[in-house]
Design a protein around this motif. Structure first.
Motif, PDB file in Angstrom:
ATOM      1  N   SER A   1       0.830  -1.209   0.000  1.00 10.66           N
ATOM      2  CA  SER A   1       0.000   0.000   0.000  1.00 10.66           C
ATOM      3  C   SER A   1       0.864   1.259   0.000  1.00 10.66           C
ATOM      4  O   SER A   1       0.524   2.251  -0.649  1.00 10.66           O
TER       5      SER A   1
ATOM      6  N   SER B   1       1.975   1.675  -3.494  1.00  7.17           N
ATOM      7  CA  SER B   1       0.893   2.123  -4.383  1.00  7.17           C
ATOM      8  C   SER B   1       0.571   3.601  -4.170  1.00  7.17           C
ATOM      9  O   SER B   1       0.106   4.277  -5.089  1.00  7.17           O
TER      10      SER B   1
ATOM     11  N   THR C   1       5.461  -6.552  -4.882  1.00  2.86           N
ATOM     12  CA  THR C   1       4.543  -5.908  -5.816  1.00  2.86           C
ATOM     13  C   THR C   1       4.093  -4.562  -5.269  1.00  2.86           C
ATOM     14  O   THR C   1       4.191  -4.311  -4.067  1.00  2.86           O
ATOM     15  N   ASP C   2       3.628  -3.707  -6.174  1.00  2.00           N
ATOM     16  CA  ASP C   2       3.069  -2.417  -5.776  1.00  2.00           C
ATOM     17  C   ASP C   2       1.551  -2.460  -5.688  1.00  2.00           C
ATOM     18  O   ASP C   2       0.916  -1.424  -5.445  1.00  2.00           O
ATOM     19  N   ALA C   3       0.973  -3.645  -5.891  1.00  2.00           N
ATOM     20  CA  ALA C   3      -0.484  -3.804  -5.875  1.00  2.00           C
ATOM     21  C   ALA C   3      -0.908  -4.562  -4.624  1.00  2.00           C
ATOM     22  O   ALA C   3      -0.672  -5.770  -4.535  1.00  2.00           O
TER      23      ALA C   3
END
Length: 308
Positions: free
Chosen positions: A127, A130, A225-227
């Motif tokens: 998060s 993101s 990951t950035d998701a």
């Protein structure tokens, strides 16, 4: 074309230059500014309060409080026999308050509890990435090892609180609706109310240990990951696949190596003669999986090129 002029106060600029000329930053041998301490960055209390203010945390905790109420309403609408003394977890759910708690843990242990742990750990780093705030946290500067440790500790505290919240609320509601009776197991054993309550919280501790692999895997995916949804969804998907494979009897002893194989070994605690062997194997398996994924998470995060 008209040109916009920026008006400045020469006296103010002069005062700033004079103040800056008197400011001398001392640098320690390791290159850090004198007075800087890594232990002062990203305080645990600050991170916990920040997570508690998030809407997803409040919704998940609210869901855990609401679940026992929904279960009681379901039993009231349907037909249940509160005096039943034999059958499975569903049949014995209304026999007493401890049995109601056991049923709540049983129905939530397959998907809900792993999902909550996955959300707390899978969302924690991803998060920040993101939101493009992760690079600013590291530039403060917060050491990478400390950042992932503080995030993991905060997620662990919230997860443990959530795991304890469900049986506590279920026990209170169960006492109100079904009384403080004996805890009856599917094998026909009956233990006193006090022993049943102790068994319930012992089972909760075992569930927390058994879900360590979920936490570590979610953390690894979170730093990869950035998701956030990808990290959470990937963890839940692995848990579901493991549960499906565990139902395939053709795999025989290979199922013992699945991380979810011993997920419900805690049910042996509701007995007059407790068998600790399954829970011991389950705890050892979970710790091994957790150590492996945690190692991968730390290794990945400390070497990752953070650009978001």
């Amino acid at each position: 074309m008209s040109q916009n002029n920026v008006h400045t106060d020469p006296s103010a600029i002069g005062a700033m230059e004079e103040a800056a000329s008197h400011e001398h930053l001392k640098v320690a041998p390791d290159g850090s500014v004198v007075g800087y301490k890594a232990s002062r960055t990203l305080r645990l209390r600050v991170e916990l309060m920040r997570q508690l203010r998030r809407r997803r945390t409040q919704l998940m905790l609210g869901l855990l409080v609401l679940l026992p109420i929904v279960l009681v309403i379901s039993f009231e609408i349907g037909q249940s026999n509160p005096n039943r003394r034999q059958g499975g977890f569903v049949d014995l759910a209304t026999a007493s308050a401890p049995n109601f708690v056991v049923f709540a843990l049983f129905v939530s242990g397959t998907f809900l509890l792993p999902m909550i742990v996955a959300i707390f750990f899978g969302d924690t780093i991803a998060s920040e990435a993101s939101w493009s705030s992760l690079k600013y946290l590291l530039a403060m500067p917060i050491p990478r090892n400390r950042l992932i440790r503080q995030k993991a500790i905060a997620s662990g505290i919230l997860s443990m609180f959530a795991l304890l919240l469900l049986p506590t609320v279920s026990l209170l509601i169960g006492i109100i609706w079904y009384g403080a009776g004996e805890a009856v197991s599917p094998t026909g054993d009956a233990v006193s109310f006090s022993d049943g309550v102790m068994a319930i919280y012992a089972a909760t501790i075992y569930i927390a240990i058994n879900l360590l692999w979920v936490a570590a895997l979610a953390l690894f995916l979170s730093v990869s990951t950035d998701a956030p949804l990808g990290a959470v969804g990937g963890t839940v998907l692995v848990a579901i696949i493991s549960q499906i494979l565990d139902q395939i009897t053709a795999l025989e002893d290979l199922r013992n190596y699945l991380p979810t194989h011993y997920a419900f070994a805690w049910s042996d605690l509701i007995s007059t003669d407790i068998d600790w062997s399954e829970m011991t194997r389950g705890a050892f398996s979970a710790v091994c999986f957790a150590a492996f994924f945690a190692f991968l998470a730390v290794r990945r995060f400390t070497r990752k090129d953070v650009t978001s």
